[in-house]
Design a protein around this motif. Structure first.
Motif, PDB file in Angstrom:
ATOM      1  N   LEU A  45       0.702   5.562   0.363  1.00  0.00           N
ATOM      2  CA  LEU A  45      -0.088   6.728   0.767  1.00  0.00           C
ATOM      3  C   LEU A  45       0.692   7.993   0.460  1.00  0.00           C
ATOM      4  O   LEU A  45       1.826   8.166   0.916  1.00  0.00           O
ATOM      5  CB  LEU A  45      -0.385   6.657   2.274  1.00  0.00           C
ATOM      6  N   MET A  92      -6.709   2.130   5.005  1.00  0.00           N
ATOM      7  CA  MET A  92      -5.745   1.478   4.112  1.00  0.00           C
ATOM      8  C   MET A  92      -5.826  -0.041   4.241  1.00  0.00           C
ATOM      9  O   MET A  92      -5.824  -0.761   3.232  1.00  0.00           O
ATOM     10  CB  MET A  92      -4.332   1.961   4.431  1.00  0.00           C
ATOM     11  N   ALA A  97       0.851  -1.191   0.000  1.00  0.00           N
ATOM     12  CA  ALA A  97       0.000   0.000   0.000  1.00  0.00           C
ATOM     13  C   ALA A  97       0.884   1.238   0.000  1.00  0.00           C
ATOM     14  O   ALA A  97       1.948   1.247   0.641  1.00  0.00           O
ATOM     15  CB  ALA A  97      -0.912   0.013   1.226  1.00  0.00           C
TER      16      ALA A  97
END
Length: 387
Positions: free
Chosen positions: A116, A375, A114
């Protein structure tokens, strides 16, 4: 007993439990991007995830990360987007391509699950590199109006996480989640008496915190200097974070007017200055507002007049509507106007207390944890199908 390395923890994750992730946070360039990003990184790490940070080459990033050895970080050469008609656009393109190449090379080894981006063009290349790998990507927009980078990067993400619900209409074609703006774990109130002692201040005087954001603010410094003669004899003391350039000038003026003050370019233990203060005079960047609200501080807000899309004014208006702040335009900042507003707060303690209560009600609740939980949720298998 020696703690298991995170790779071993990931291997031991049982079926049905929350899988651990390799995560990337791109958060450099300004304090408004960096500090909320660090807050999210702290929660990710506490929940067992691996964290890598991408930051800019600016000095503020290096200062903020000094002593933070628990985080791996890489500097990217990206700069802000200039006008497309400016010769600087060539330098931007070259630096962006270099940043993208750095990210893709790092991702081949780190294998993120992930990514961000916290806004600004430091976040665009890492998000794009993640998109090209098929990795779930996210951005966080702290302000009431999104910046150019986030408007562009929003096209590549699974969800946009918002500091203010008022920002949602600017992202009509992407999922949005209101999380609030994260603040760092250490920003928790401490005893006011102790905080004032640490700063060398008196315990019995109303205390104003004057600050201009992560890089100081000459406009606020000058307005406060001009106000000091009109506050002579007022039962007040100040904490003034001036930035390095004006520190000596600001300190000399408090001394000249015999107003007790702690003047510094910066203060790393911000929980001390927030806890010592009764109200603040500040810019209205989203990260600063979130921190003021977390400490129940009312404020006289002076938006940075050159902020993109005038987003600081829009941020401030949310706090004014909530009864937590007064807004003054920098262009209207005559010495007597600022001094008048300060005196009004001093002379009306009940109003000041109501504003403090209203400020507390605007504080984001567990924003960093909400970002992390979002997330985690969006990176679960078949999340899109369930939606």
């Amino acid at each position: 007993m020696r703690a298991l390395p995170r790779a071993a923890l990931r291997a031991c994750t049982k079926p049905g439990t929350r899988p651990l992730m390799n995560t990337v946070i791109a958060c450099g360039g300004t304090g408004g991007h960096l500090f909320p990003g660090l807050a999210v990184a702290e929660v990710l790490r506490a929940r067992g995830h691996e964290v890598m940070l991408f930051v800019s080459e600016k000095e503020i990033d290096s200062l903020a990360l000094s002593g933070r050895s628990e985080f791996r970080f890489h500097k990217l050469p990206t700069v802000g987007l200039p006008s497309p008609f400016s010769p600087a656009i060539l330098g931007f393109a070259r630096r962006f391509a270099e940043s993208l190449s750095i990210c893709r090379g790092i991702y081949r080894k780190f294998k993120p699950h992930a990514i961000l981006g916290m806004g600004g063009f430091t976040s665009t290349a890492p998000v794009l590199a993640g998109k090209l790998r098929g990795v779930p990507t996210f951005i966080h927009e702290s302000n009431a109006i999104p910046g150019k980078a986030n408007k562009l990067t929003a096209r590549m993400v699974r969800a946009v996480l918002l500091g203010f619900k008022e920002c949602a209409p600017y992202f009509p074609k992407v999922r949005t989640e209101v999380t609030g703006t994260p603040i760092r774990h250490e920003l928790r109130p401490i005893d006011r008496k102790l905080a004032r002692q640490r700063l060398g201040l008196r315990e019995d005087l109303l205390t104003v915190l004057v600050m201009g954001g992560s890089q100081g603010a000459s406009g606020i410094n000058q307005a406060m200097i001009k106000s000091l003669p009109l506050l002579h004899g007022t039962p007040i003391q100040a904490i003034h974070l001036s930035g390095a350039r004006d520190e000596r000038l600001v300190a000399d003026n408090y001394h000249r007017e015999n107003i007790p003050a702690h003047v510094a370019a910066f203060h790393h233990a911000m929980e001390e200055v927030y806890s010592a203060a009764d109200f603040a005079i500040a810019r209205s960047g989203a990260a600063s507002l979130a921190e003021l609200a977390a400490f129940s501080l009312p404020a006289i807000l002076i938006p940075f007049p050159y902020a993109a899309e005038d987003h600081q004014t829009k941020n401030a208006e949310i706090f004014v509507r909530g009864g937590a702040a007064i807004i003054l335009k920098e262009s209207d900042l005559a010495a007597d106007l600022l001094a008048q507003k300060i005196r009004e707060l001093i002379e009306h303690p009940n109003m000041l207390q109501r504003m403090a209560d209203n400020s507390a009600s605007l504080a984001p609740k567990n924003a960093a944890a909400l970002v992390v939980e979002t997330m985690e949720r969006y990176t679960q298998p078949n999340h899109d199908a369930r939606l």
